[in-house]
Scaffold this active site. Structure first.
Site, PDB file in Angstrom:
ATOM      1  N   ARG A  51       0.853  -1.185   0.000  1.00  0.00           N
ATOM      2  CA  ARG A  51       0.000   0.000   0.000  1.00  0.00           C
ATOM      3  C   ARG A  51       0.889   1.234   0.000  1.00  0.00           C
ATOM      4  NH1 ARG A  51      -3.343  -1.523   5.469  1.00  0.00           N
ATOM      5  NH2 ARG A  51      -3.792  -3.686   4.920  1.00  0.00           N
ATOM      6  N   ASP A  53       0.336   5.436   0.867  1.00  0.00           N
ATOM      7  CA  ASP A  53      -0.644   6.363   1.425  1.00  0.00           C
ATOM      8  C   ASP A  53      -1.059   7.411   0.408  1.00  0.00           C
ATOM      9  OD1 ASP A  53      -0.858   5.262   3.950  1.00  0.00           O
ATOM     10  OD2 ASP A  53       0.911   6.326   4.682  1.00  0.00           O
ATOM     11  N   ARG A 200       8.765   7.718   6.169  1.00  0.00           N
ATOM     12  CA  ARG A 200       8.447   9.104   6.544  1.00  0.00           C
ATOM     13  C   ARG A 200       8.922   9.424   7.962  1.00  0.00           C
ATOM     14  NH1 ARG A 200       2.294   9.186   4.942  1.00  0.00           N
ATOM     15  NH2 ARG A 200       2.369  11.216   5.972  1.00  0.00           N
TER      16      ARG A 200
END
Lengths: 249, 249
Positions: A51, A53, A200
């Protein structure tokens, strides 16, 4: 199922609600599944390598889908799908994969790149593609501290909670390249797997120490003693600066 | 008027109707003039170094505006204006200029860069920033033929009609750099002035010869005998690939 199609997919993350299928149908996966339905007349599930974001970009996300037959050659699938997709989402290549290939479970790792713009004003052509971090930001310290990520570590203090607990939070990072070109700083990170928002949070930690040299050694400590990691140290870099560069198989 | 402010302005051309003020208020000039009005409470005319068409980007467009006073220092103007501007339009720097400085009339020339993506599919992050030109496209021939542009020539066959006739269609080109990096081809062109759509017609001519080597020598002929230039030779590269890089003073 002998008709497993492997897809190489690129997208600008800005207009999508991330990779994973959403109720509003605005995820990359939703667009791809609708494109298959437009051609085949029925639903097909598209499985991604991982996945991403909302706002995160991909140069080469990998996916697979099981098709009813091979009436359309693999080489023709990109143009067929792209005809139903917005320009911000492109299928770059398709090949037939073995029936046992799985985009997610067969992935041995990924490479991400993060883009920082170190100046007072974000240039318009960098909007949605970089994190604006004003000076002071000491590049040499960031580059030096980034080396602490290399190797096998417990990254639990570099992971956000996704709801479902992850049993094993150990990951191996084998590439950390911090480069500068004018006001742009790029951080390329390769590893055998990534926890939720891990890249991140890693970039957030680098910006923290780049801003404030007194944070030197913090990354190493957080990797050694994740449970003692202070909440204040957890800075999440915004999604827009992140690009999934490659999936390793 | 001793309060002439010089502005360095950058924009992503995609959301704007070009530089020049439009009735619908969607031009870069309109946004800047509204931003001044928000701060000063009255209208101010903003003069640009040159018009850019809808979709054309700028890294450093130059403009000037006459202000009633210097109650706000030049260094504070960028942040003040940017607060009223969309992220796709930024004022990068402001300085006080002499009362005789004129953004347009004082410009000695400009540098433009054009971006071509030479592949079958345009990557999503290149949308609005490059012209997709599929193979075959022979880079070496483009680079070689581009040299014909250098020097003083009558560029009337590389100009579109803007309604108002231009008396002198002679311009001097002093820089033509054609570079390749992967699928990206960039063409950087510097000169003392540019006619309407001149850069896009120059790039169109380069792509034409890159596609079809039998067009070799066409650029030289069009510069020597503009009146004999066939209409079929006039290929205009799309606006999205064009960036105004710098204005020379």
């Amino acid at each position: 199922m002998g008709n497993r199609l492997k897809l190489v997919v690129a997208y600008d993350g800005a207009p999508f609600a991330g990779w994973q299928s959403q109720k509003n149908g605005n995820a990359v996966q939703d667009f791809l599944e609708r494109a298959f339905r437009n051609i085949l007349g029925h639903s097909v599930r598209v499985h991604g390598a991982g996945r991403t974001d909302s706002g995160v970009h991909a140069l080469a996300q990998i996916a697979h889908a099981d098709l009813p037959d091979r009436s359309l050659s693999a080489a023709r699938w990109p143009a067929a799908l792209n005809a139903s997709l917005p320009p911000a989402l492109r299928v770059l290549r398709c090949t037939w994969a073995s029936a046992t290939f799985h985009a997610r479970f067969d992935a041995h790792g990924k490479i991400y790149r993060y883009r920082i713009w170190n100046d007072r004003i974000l240039p318009p052509l960098e909007v949605g593609r970089a994190w604006l971090v004003p000076p002071p930001l000491t590049f040499d310290i960031m580059k030096e501290e980034a080396q602490a990520f290399l190797g096998l570590h417990d990254f639990s203090s570099f992971a956000a909670n996704r709801g479902t607990p992850v049993e094993d939070t150990c990951r191996t990072i084998d590439r950390v390249n911090v480069r500068r070109s004018g006001h742009a700083i790029s951080v390329e990170i390769g590893g055998d797997g990534f926890l939720y928002k891990m890249v991140r949070l890693m970039v957030g930690a680098l910006v923290r120490v780049g801003h404030d040299p007194s944070c030197r050694g913090e990354i190493e400590k957080r990797l050694q003693f994740p449970e003692r990691s202070p909440a204040t140290a957890r800075l999440v870099a915004p999604a827009a600066g992140l690009i999934l560069v490659r999936v390793r198989y």
